[in-house]
Design a protein around this motif. Structure first.
Motif, PDB file in Angstrom:
ATOM      1  N   HIS A  57       0.870  -1.175   0.000  1.00 51.99           N
ATOM      2  CA  HIS A  57       0.000   0.000   0.000  1.00 51.99           C
ATOM      3  C   HIS A  57       0.908   1.227   0.000  1.00 51.99           C
ATOM      4  N   THR A  59       1.642   4.343   1.077  1.00 49.86           N
ATOM      5  CA  THR A  59       1.256   5.285   2.128  1.00 49.86           C
ATOM      6  C   THR A  59       2.510   5.984   2.657  1.00 49.86           C
ATOM      7  N   GLU A  61       3.723   5.684   5.514  1.00 53.10           N
ATOM      8  CA  GLU A  61       4.517   4.729   6.295  1.00 53.10           C
ATOM      9  C   GLU A  61       5.371   3.872   5.359  1.00 53.10           C
ATOM     10  N   THR A  62       4.763   3.424   4.266  1.00 55.70           N
ATOM     11  CA  THR A  62       5.510   2.626   3.291  1.00 55.70           C
ATOM     12  C   THR A  62       6.672   3.452   2.728  1.00 55.70           C
ATOM     13  N   LEU A 347      -8.013   1.731   4.190  1.00 57.53           N
ATOM     14  CA  LEU A 347      -7.029   2.380   3.318  1.00 57.53           C
ATOM     15  C   LEU A 347      -7.704   3.196   2.233  1.00 57.53           C
ATOM     16  N   GLU A 351      -6.452   6.530   6.138  1.00 58.91           N
ATOM     17  CA  GLU A 351      -5.026   6.481   5.770  1.00 58.91           C
ATOM     18  C   GLU A 351      -4.360   5.166   6.152  1.00 58.91           C
ATOM     19  N   GLY A 352      -5.180   4.122   6.388  1.00 55.95           N
ATOM     20  CA  GLY A 352      -4.598   2.850   6.814  1.00 55.95           C
ATOM     21  C   GLY A 352      -4.202   2.923   8.273  1.00 55.95           C
ATOM     22  N   HIS A 353      -3.419   1.961   8.699  1.00 58.96           N
ATOM     23  CA  HIS A 353      -3.039   1.914  10.109  1.00 58.96           C
ATOM     24  C   HIS A 353      -2.152   3.107  10.460  1.00 58.96           C
ATOM     25  N   MET A 358       2.581   0.723  12.247  1.00 54.69           N
ATOM     26  CA  MET A 358       3.334   0.296  11.051  1.00 54.69           C
ATOM     27  C   MET A 358       4.838   0.295  11.340  1.00 54.69           C
ATOM     28  N   PHE A 362       6.970  -2.645   9.792  1.00 52.09           N
ATOM     29  CA  PHE A 362       7.999  -2.350   8.793  1.00 52.09           C
ATOM     30  C   PHE A 362       9.415  -2.531   9.346  1.00 52.09           C
TER      31      PHE A 362
END
Ligand code: ADE
Length: 424
Positions: A57, A59, A61-62, A347, A351-353, A358, A362
């Protein structure tokens, strides 16, 4: 839709890059464990020379994970793992400011989604990172000539691990994959507290609905279902759980939720949330039985948990009444509301978690990649557990970042726990 397509990716609008960069930095503030790993990776370069394709995803965080891998010496290409989960400003920042080829546009159609996966695989990765196993599926079906170049991969989510286990059981998985999802510091927290909070966030943003007093039906009581039920109850909802697993159903009952069949729940629920990971948890019969005004949302990985085909067939018409809210006018005059086309509501509409959770997921990803870089040549082409020392290291670093200290056993206590001969 005007989009920007270059060798550095395919994103909605590179003009959004400034905004995306600010949001990536904001997320980093809540990701202390990953920040620490990023500093170490920049010094030690454990991923030096590796080419990584990531289907996650897209985002903020990603983005922080991608920057950690880049600073660790890898070259990274990123594509979306869901057509509706991309944050376009973040994708723009990654492509235009941070030099990470990114192929992701929120709302992309199926063909574009798969063309983005192909573009990420064009980078000829040695390592794949998946959230749902789509890179692995494409590599093992239509790009098999690349399989010998891949030394290993990681998988972020329950559904992906299930798909990979099935591929491995068929004897067809061609390289080792680390099941990041199964690390304790991943699913105890991300799946439970992350999905719990972000699912309610997505539904609230989409509908602005009051939870207090509503009958909320949660289909599935795995880690995600536990989290959604916990948080819905915290908002004052009357929670009803449906399950097929007797032990989980019992757990839900003893956790204080009402447990019943989906047929019974369908008649009384105000809101339905699927988190089963399976097919058609809400089928034609449930849709036929629901009350006028019922809201239906999915927070499981794929958009297969609600039988949308049946809904379309049963309805005389539909209209979008708010972003992410589709009103179906049923043949018998009832109105049912489907959120975000049955795709991951947390999501799609939110905005997802949150970043803080995360951070742990991650950190497990980054450390699993470091582990693969060192050991992939010794691993069999199976689904592998994240080593316990990585899992515990993530827990220890997270506690440290929260200023929480814990006790350790004395030598005498250790000895007692390791012995059989001391009784009452
Ligand atoms: N999965 C769920 N929430 C996420 C997030 N914020 N970023 C990336 N993947 C996610």
């Amino acid at each position: 839709m005007t989009t920007t397509s270059t060798e550095s990716g395919h994103v909605l609008d590179t003009g959004l890059a400034g905004e995306g960069a600010r949001r990536i930095e904001w997320a980093a503030r809540e990701m202390p464990v990953l920040r620490q790993l990023r500093r170490r990776f920049a010094e030690e370069m454990p991923l030096n020379g590796l080419r990584i394709a990531a289907c996650l995803h897209v985002t903020s965080e990603t983005a922080n994970l991608m920057l950690t891998l880049r600073d660790g010496g890898a070259s990274v290409a990123l594509c979306a793992s869901n057509p509706l989960s991309t944050q376009d400003d973040v994708a723009a920042a990654l492509a235009a400011e941070y030099g990470i080829p990114t192929f992701a546009i929120k709302g992309e159609d199926r063909d574009t989604y798969y063309s983005h996966i192909q573009a990420a695989l064009d980078s000829r990765p040695n390592i794949t990172m998946d959230d749902g196993a789509d890179l692995v599926a494409v590599l093992h079906t239509t790009r098999t000539e690349q399989l010998t170049e891949v030394i290993g991969g990681t998988e972020e989510t329950t559904t992906g691990v299930i798909r990979l286990n099935s591929l491995a059981e068929d004897g067809r998985l061609k390289y080792p994959i680390m099941a990041v999802n199964d690390a304790d510091t991943k699913h105890f927290f991300d799946n439970r507290y992350g999905t719990g909070q972000s699912t309610l966030d997505g539904i609230t943003r989409a509908t602005n609905m009051l939870w207090a007093g509503k009958k909320v039906v949660i289909c599935g009581y795995g880690w995600c279902g536990r989290g959604v039920a916990l948080r819905a109850r915290g908002m004052g909802a009357h929670t009803i759980v449906t399950e097929v697993n007797p032990i989980r159903a019992l757990e839900a009952a003893m956790d204080g939720h009402q447990v019943m069949t989906i047929a019974e729940a369908s008649e009384i629920g105000d809101m339905f949330i699927t988190v089963t990971g399976g097919l058609a948890a809400i089928g034609r019969d449930s849709l036929a039985a629901m009350k006028d005004g019922a809201i239906v949302a999915n927070s499981g990985h794929f958009n297969v948990e609600i039988d949308i085909e049946a809904l379309e067939e049963m309805a005389d018409g539909k209209q979008t009444v708010r972003p992410f809210v589709e009103e179906y006018l049923m043949g018998d005059g009832r109105r049912l509301y489907l959120l975000a086309e049955g795709r991951l509501i947390n999501l799609a509409a939110a905005e997802g978690h949150p970043s803080a959770v995360m951070d742990m997921s991650f950190a497990n990803q980054a450390l699993s990649l470091e582990y693969l870089a060192q050991t992939a040549h010794t691993l069999t082409p199976q689904v592998h557990a994240v080593p316990r020392d990585i899992d515990e290291e993530v827990g220890r670093l997270k506690l440290q970042s929260m200023g929480i200290r814990i006790d350790s056993l004395t030598a005498e206590q250790e000895k007692y726990l390791a012995s059989w001969d001391v009784g009452t």
